[in-house]
Write a protein that holds these residues in place. Structure first.
Motif, PDB file in Angstrom:
ATOM      1  N   VAL A 163       0.639  -1.179   0.022  1.00  0.00           N
ATOM      2  CA  VAL A 163      -0.088   0.016   0.074  1.00  0.00           C
ATOM      3  C   VAL A 163       0.592   1.466   0.026  1.00  0.00           C
ATOM      4  O   VAL A 163       0.366   2.214  -0.669  1.00  0.00           O
ATOM      5  CB  VAL A 163      -1.178  -0.236   1.213  1.00  0.00           C
ATOM      6  CG1 VAL A 163      -1.878   1.212   1.095  1.00  0.00           C
ATOM      7  CG2 VAL A 163      -1.601  -1.517   1.542  1.00  0.00           C
ATOM      8  N   TRP A 164       1.998   1.004   0.708  1.00  0.00           N
ATOM      9  CA  TRP A 164       3.109   2.444   0.653  1.00  0.00           C
ATOM     10  C   TRP A 164       3.884   2.584  -0.488  1.00  0.00           C
ATOM     11  O   TRP A 164       3.912   4.023  -0.800  1.00  0.00           O
ATOM     12  CB  TRP A 164       3.665   2.630   2.440  1.00  0.00           C
ATOM     13  CG  TRP A 164       3.204   1.548   3.209  1.00  0.00           C
ATOM     14  CD1 TRP A 164       4.219   0.657   4.023  1.00  0.00           C
ATOM     15  CD2 TRP A 164       2.247   2.111   4.163  1.00  0.00           C
ATOM     16  NE1 TRP A 164       2.817   0.730   4.996  1.00  0.00           N
ATOM     17  CE2 TRP A 164       2.105   1.399   5.078  1.00  0.00           C
ATOM     18  CE3 TRP A 164       1.298   3.492   4.065  1.00  0.00           C
ATOM     19  CZ2 TRP A 164       1.287   1.316   5.785  1.00  0.00           C
ATOM     20  CZ3 TRP A 164       0.378   3.084   4.807  1.00  0.00           C
ATOM     21  CH2 TRP A 164       0.446   2.329   5.675  1.00  0.00           C
ATOM     22  N   LYS A 165       3.965   1.130  -0.818  1.00  0.00           N
ATOM     23  CA  LYS A 165       5.128   1.350  -2.582  1.00  0.00           C
ATOM     24  C   LYS A 165       3.968   2.022  -3.145  1.00  0.00           C
ATOM     25  O   LYS A 165       4.093   2.872  -4.100  1.00  0.00           O
ATOM     26  CB  LYS A 165       5.124   0.116  -3.077  1.00  0.00           C
ATOM     27  CG  LYS A 165       6.773  -0.379  -1.473  1.00  0.00           C
ATOM     28  CD  LYS A 165       7.103  -1.686  -2.674  1.00  0.00           C
ATOM     29  CE  LYS A 165       7.906  -1.455  -1.168  1.00  0.00           C
ATOM     30  NZ  LYS A 165       8.483  -3.573  -1.608  1.00  0.00           N
ATOM     31  N   VAL A 193      -4.930 -11.823   9.125  1.00  0.00           N
ATOM     32  CA  VAL A 193      -4.288 -10.047   9.203  1.00  0.00           C
ATOM     33  C   VAL A 193      -3.675 -10.130   8.026  1.00  0.00           C
ATOM     34  O   VAL A 193      -3.431 -10.936   7.236  1.00  0.00           O
ATOM     35  CB  VAL A 193      -3.453 -10.906  11.068  1.00  0.00           C
ATOM     36  CG1 VAL A 193      -4.082 -10.756  12.347  1.00  0.00           C
ATOM     37  CG2 VAL A 193      -2.709 -11.858  10.878  1.00  0.00           C
ATOM     38  N   CYS A 194      -2.660  -9.222   8.207  1.00  0.00           N
ATOM     39  CA  CYS A 194      -1.720  -8.934   7.247  1.00  0.00           C
ATOM     40  C   CYS A 194      -1.111  -9.948   7.339  1.00  0.00           C
ATOM     41  O   CYS A 194       0.203 -10.241   8.061  1.00  0.00           O
ATOM     42  CB  CYS A 194      -0.932  -7.554   7.991  1.00  0.00           C
ATOM     43  SG  CYS A 194      -1.197  -6.193   7.985  1.00  0.00           S
ATOM     44  N   MET A 195      -0.646 -10.444   6.030  1.00  0.00           N
ATOM     45  CA  MET A 195       0.187 -11.239   6.108  1.00  0.00           C
ATOM     46  C   MET A 195       1.804 -10.567   5.307  1.00  0.00           C
ATOM     47  O   MET A 195       2.932 -11.502   5.097  1.00  0.00           O
ATOM     48  CB  MET A 195      -0.262 -12.355   4.890  1.00  0.00           C
ATOM     49  CG  MET A 195       0.442 -11.928   3.446  1.00  0.00           C
ATOM     50  SD  MET A 195       0.072 -10.259   2.556  1.00  0.00           S
ATOM     51  CE  MET A 195      -1.551 -10.506   2.583  1.00  0.00           C
ATOM     52  N   ARG A 470       4.137   6.646  16.518  1.00  0.00           N
ATOM     53  CA  ARG A 470       4.545   4.931  15.616  1.00  0.00           C
ATOM     54  C   ARG A 470       4.300   4.584  13.783  1.00  0.00           C
ATOM     55  O   ARG A 470       4.276   5.758  13.888  1.00  0.00           O
ATOM     56  CB  ARG A 470       3.156   4.061  16.170  1.00  0.00           C
ATOM     57  CG  ARG A 470       3.590   4.354  18.032  1.00  0.00           C
ATOM     58  CD  ARG A 470       2.689   2.519  18.768  1.00  0.00           C
ATOM     59  NE  ARG A 470       1.284   3.282  17.866  1.00  0.00           N
ATOM     60  CZ  ARG A 470       0.606   1.885  17.161  1.00  0.00           C
ATOM     61  NH1 ARG A 470       1.251   1.237  16.639  1.00  0.00           N
ATOM     62  NH2 ARG A 470      -0.554   2.407  16.533  1.00  0.00           N
ATOM     63  N   MET A 471       4.993   4.019  13.763  1.00  0.00           N
ATOM     64  CA  MET A 471       4.905   3.503  12.112  1.00  0.00           C
ATOM     65  C   MET A 471       4.018   2.234  12.828  1.00  0.00           C
ATOM     66  O   MET A 471       4.146   1.287  13.432  1.00  0.00           O
ATOM     67  CB  MET A 471       6.056   3.938  10.992  1.00  0.00           C
ATOM     68  CG  MET A 471       6.744   2.818  11.320  1.00  0.00           C
ATOM     69  SD  MET A 471       8.150   3.026   9.863  1.00  0.00           S
ATOM     70  CE  MET A 471       9.616   1.699   9.903  1.00  0.00           C
ATOM     71  N   SER A 472       3.629   1.903  11.004  1.00  0.00           N
ATOM     72  CA  SER A 472       3.137   0.039  10.647  1.00  0.00           C
ATOM     73  C   SER A 472       3.812  -0.330  10.489  1.00  0.00           C
ATOM     74  O   SER A 472       5.027  -0.508  10.315  1.00  0.00           O
ATOM     75  CB  SER A 472       1.523   0.396   9.188  1.00  0.00           C
ATOM     76  OG  SER A 472       1.737  -1.208   8.904  1.00  0.00           O
ATOM     77  N   GLY A 473       3.556  -1.783  11.000  1.00  0.00           N
ATOM     78  CA  GLY A 473       4.851  -2.547  10.791  1.00  0.00           C
ATOM     79  C   GLY A 473       5.205  -2.409   9.387  1.00  0.00           C
ATOM     80  O   GLY A 473       6.072  -3.710   9.175  1.00  0.00           O
ATOM     81  N   THR A 474       4.040  -2.677   9.122  1.00  0.00           N
ATOM     82  CA  THR A 474       4.212  -3.395   7.487  1.00  0.00           C
ATOM     83  C   THR A 474       5.652  -2.541   6.641  1.00  0.00           C
ATOM     84  O   THR A 474       5.835  -2.034   5.519  1.00  0.00           O
ATOM     85  CB  THR A 474       2.684  -3.439   6.670  1.00  0.00           C
ATOM     86  OG1 THR A 474       2.652  -2.523   6.185  1.00  0.00           O
ATOM     87  CG2 THR A 474       2.236  -4.358   7.533  1.00  0.00           C
TER      88      THR A 474
END
Ligand code: DMV
Length: 571
Positions: A163-165, A193-195, A470-474
């Motif tokens: 998503v960020w990319k 959850v997020c994979m 914080r930032m997303s772990g992804t």
């Protein structure tokens, strides 16, 4: 009657209170023998359609129940607040401590002897464990499990990371908006959850490394039938655990937290693990400090999953999952001995684990990246610390001095980041204030600010970003997070001005604002906090009591535990 249990103070009484507790439960069709003194197992469920990561937990609860009945226990499922990080505003983190209170008080108030925690999405795992640890009944975690690999245009795509990319590619004019929207359905193809190795899978991985779940819990995909079997086995095991009286305080020891930190480094886990592990440690009375995370700094990155690597959780599962990581840590002397929910030592989780794909789980001798664990930074800009995740950062920015460009708030950042005349270069350091626990409030995942449009269109993909968020772990990038104290609490971050020079040294752990002490004092004298966004309700209580990120952002009055049985009846 078997042994007298905690639940007997509800269901084993022969007076009016016992009548009330049993009779009303019988309205659900439970037979007399459910109340014969067998272990009552609470299944604490964060299932919700508003928490898509946890939408499979209804089914898993049935698996746990099968196991509990089989082992001679009495399973009772109860809901607690559910926290979906992808859905909640301003951030699910604002409510992690509220969930922990819900879990703690539910466990304490009801007649149960042991608990299975069903969670998945980022904050549900730590929130549930914090609450459960504060009551300290035998407890096991069953996680939602990751979604199947994302697929789009014949390629694997990862939750969050892509998503960020993609959104940066749209801003750079390299991807059409139509393609961007089309990728949505391919990214989320099943419950779970997020994979990527985002925060949810990170938390499941560190919980497994701590011995608070059965082995393989972290990586099995949500829809893999073996996860249902794992839920069944967990149901069986919790009944035995009640008899063996193995409690979170026996498992969540200092050694277990160290294993969590070491495992987090090896899997390239989320920066969010820091605030969650610190808060969990506070509940069980383990004296864990931010600097303890340096323990992982020399551990190589073994797991080649996004955002630090290229694969996804399904691949990690098929390669052998956490037992393989634990066995590699053990082989190199980086796994501490500590008890698990199975009653034995954590080394038993690692014994005999075979790696089925050396590219997905790499070796200490030839890792994805060397020395990949989180680093703690300190200095006059972060007297109580900040963190960076080198495995997800750009090597050339790990030692850097540059000029600050400051955003005073998230609104300021959003309004100006794409200005064509924004006076920034690739060497600038973006600073974002007001996004800490008290500031936003809730410490949202906004620390990985977008790269300004005028730079992204020149092909700049990374630059240093500093904030109290914080930032997303992804997420990925050279992002310095969790600056403590935060701006809203009067930390030096509040005093940075555009044009100041900042020095970052990941090797020496330094984060310095290059202004004199006199200048700093002068700026402090004229500083005022922002008006609070919330003046009533839970959010006000949160802002009044939340600890800073270096202490895990728990509420001050929730630290510790109270294991006493409540003796007063409701009638
Ligand atoms: C988009 C990714 C999220 C929501 O899971 C995030 O919270 C994380 O930290 O991994």
């Amino acid at each position: 009657m078997i042994k007298k249990r905690r639940s007997s103070a509800w269901y084993g009484k022969h007076d009016k209170d016992g009548f009330i507790h049993r009779s009303w439960m019988k309205n659900q069709g439970f037979p007399d023998h459910a109340f014969d003194g067998r272990p009552v197992i609470g299944i604490c469920n964060t299932w919700s359609e508003l928490t898509p990561c946890n939408s499979g937990l209804r089914d898993l609860a049935e698996g746990v129940k099968r196991g509990v009945w089989e082992a001679g226990g009495f399973p009772v499922e109860f809901p607690v607040m559910s926290l979906g990080e992808t859905q909640m505003k301003p951030t699910a983190m604002l409510f992690r401590n509220l969930l922990a209170m819900d879990v703690e008080e539910s466990i304490r108030a009801y007649g149960i002897d042991g608990v299975v925690l069903l969670g998945g999405c980022d904050k549900t795992t730590p929130g549930q464990l914090m609450g459960a640890a504060s009551v300290d009944l035998p407890t096991i975690v069953v996680s939602s499990g990751p979604m199947l690999n994302g697929k789009w245009k014949g390629k694997d795509i990862g939750s969050g990371t892509d998503v960020w990319k993609f959104s940066e590619a749209v801003r750079a004019g390299e991807m059409t908006l139509q393609d961007f929207m089309n990728a949505e359905s391919g990214m989320s193809r099943s419950k779970g959850v997020c994979m990527t190795m985002g925060t949810a899978s990170t938390m499941a991985s560190v919980v497994e490394a701590m011995g608070m779940s059965l082995p393989t819990n972290a990586a099995l995909p949500a829809v893999d039938s073996r996860r249902m079997a794992l839920a069944h086995l967990t149901g069986k095991r919790i009944v035995e655990m009640v008899d063996e009286d193995i409690k979170p305080s026996d498992i969540m020891t200092r050694e277990a937290f160290e294993n969590a930190i070491l495992a987090n480094a090896a899997v390239g886990g989320s920066t969010n693990a820091v605030v969650h592990l610190l808060a969990m440690a506070g509940r069980v009375g383990v004296d864990l400090a931010l600097d303890d995370f340096e323990l992982g700094s020399e551990i190589p990155l073994l797991v080649n999953c996004m955002p630090s690597g290229k694969y996804l959780m399904e691949d990690f599962c098929y390669a052998g999952g956490m037992p393989v990581v634990l066995s590699k840590l053990a082989k190199h002397g980086h796994l501490r001995s500590t008890k698990t929910v199975l009653g034995g030592d954590i080394h038993a989780y690692a014994d005999g684990a075979e790696c089925y794909n050396d590219d997905v789980i790499q070796s200490f001798d030839s890792p994805v990246k060397p020395a990949a664990g989180l680093r703690v930074l300190r200095g006059n800009l972060a007297p109580r610390g900040a963190i960076i995740k080198p495995s997800a950062a750009s090597d050339h920015l790990l030692e850097h001095e540059g000029e600050a460009y400051v955003f005073d708030s998230i609104e300021d950042m959003k309004a100006n980041i794409d200005r064509d005349d924004l006076p920034v270069t690739a060497d600038s350091i973006l600073v974002l204030k007001g996004c800490g626990p008290k500031g936003y409030p809730g410490m949202p995942e906004v620390g990985n600010m977008p790269i300004p449009r005028r730079l992204i269109t020149q092909g700049i993909k990374d630059m240093i970003r500093i904030s109290d968020a914080r930032m997303s772990g992804t997420a990925f990038g050279t992002v310095i997070l969790h600056v403590s104290p935060e701006a809203q609490a009067g930390g030096p971050l509040a005093l940075v001005k555009t044009g100041d020079r900042i020095r970052v040294s990941t090797s020496t752990g330094a984060l310095e604002l290059l202004i004199s002490d006199t200048e700093m004092d002068a700026r402090r004298a004229s500083w005022q906090p922002d008006e609070p966004h919330y003046t009533r309700g839970y959010a006000k209580m949160y802002v009044d009591h939340v600890l800073q990120a270096d202490k895990g952002a728990d509420l001050d009055f929730l630290v510790g535990k109270d294991t006493r049985l409540v003796t007063r009846e409701s009638h």
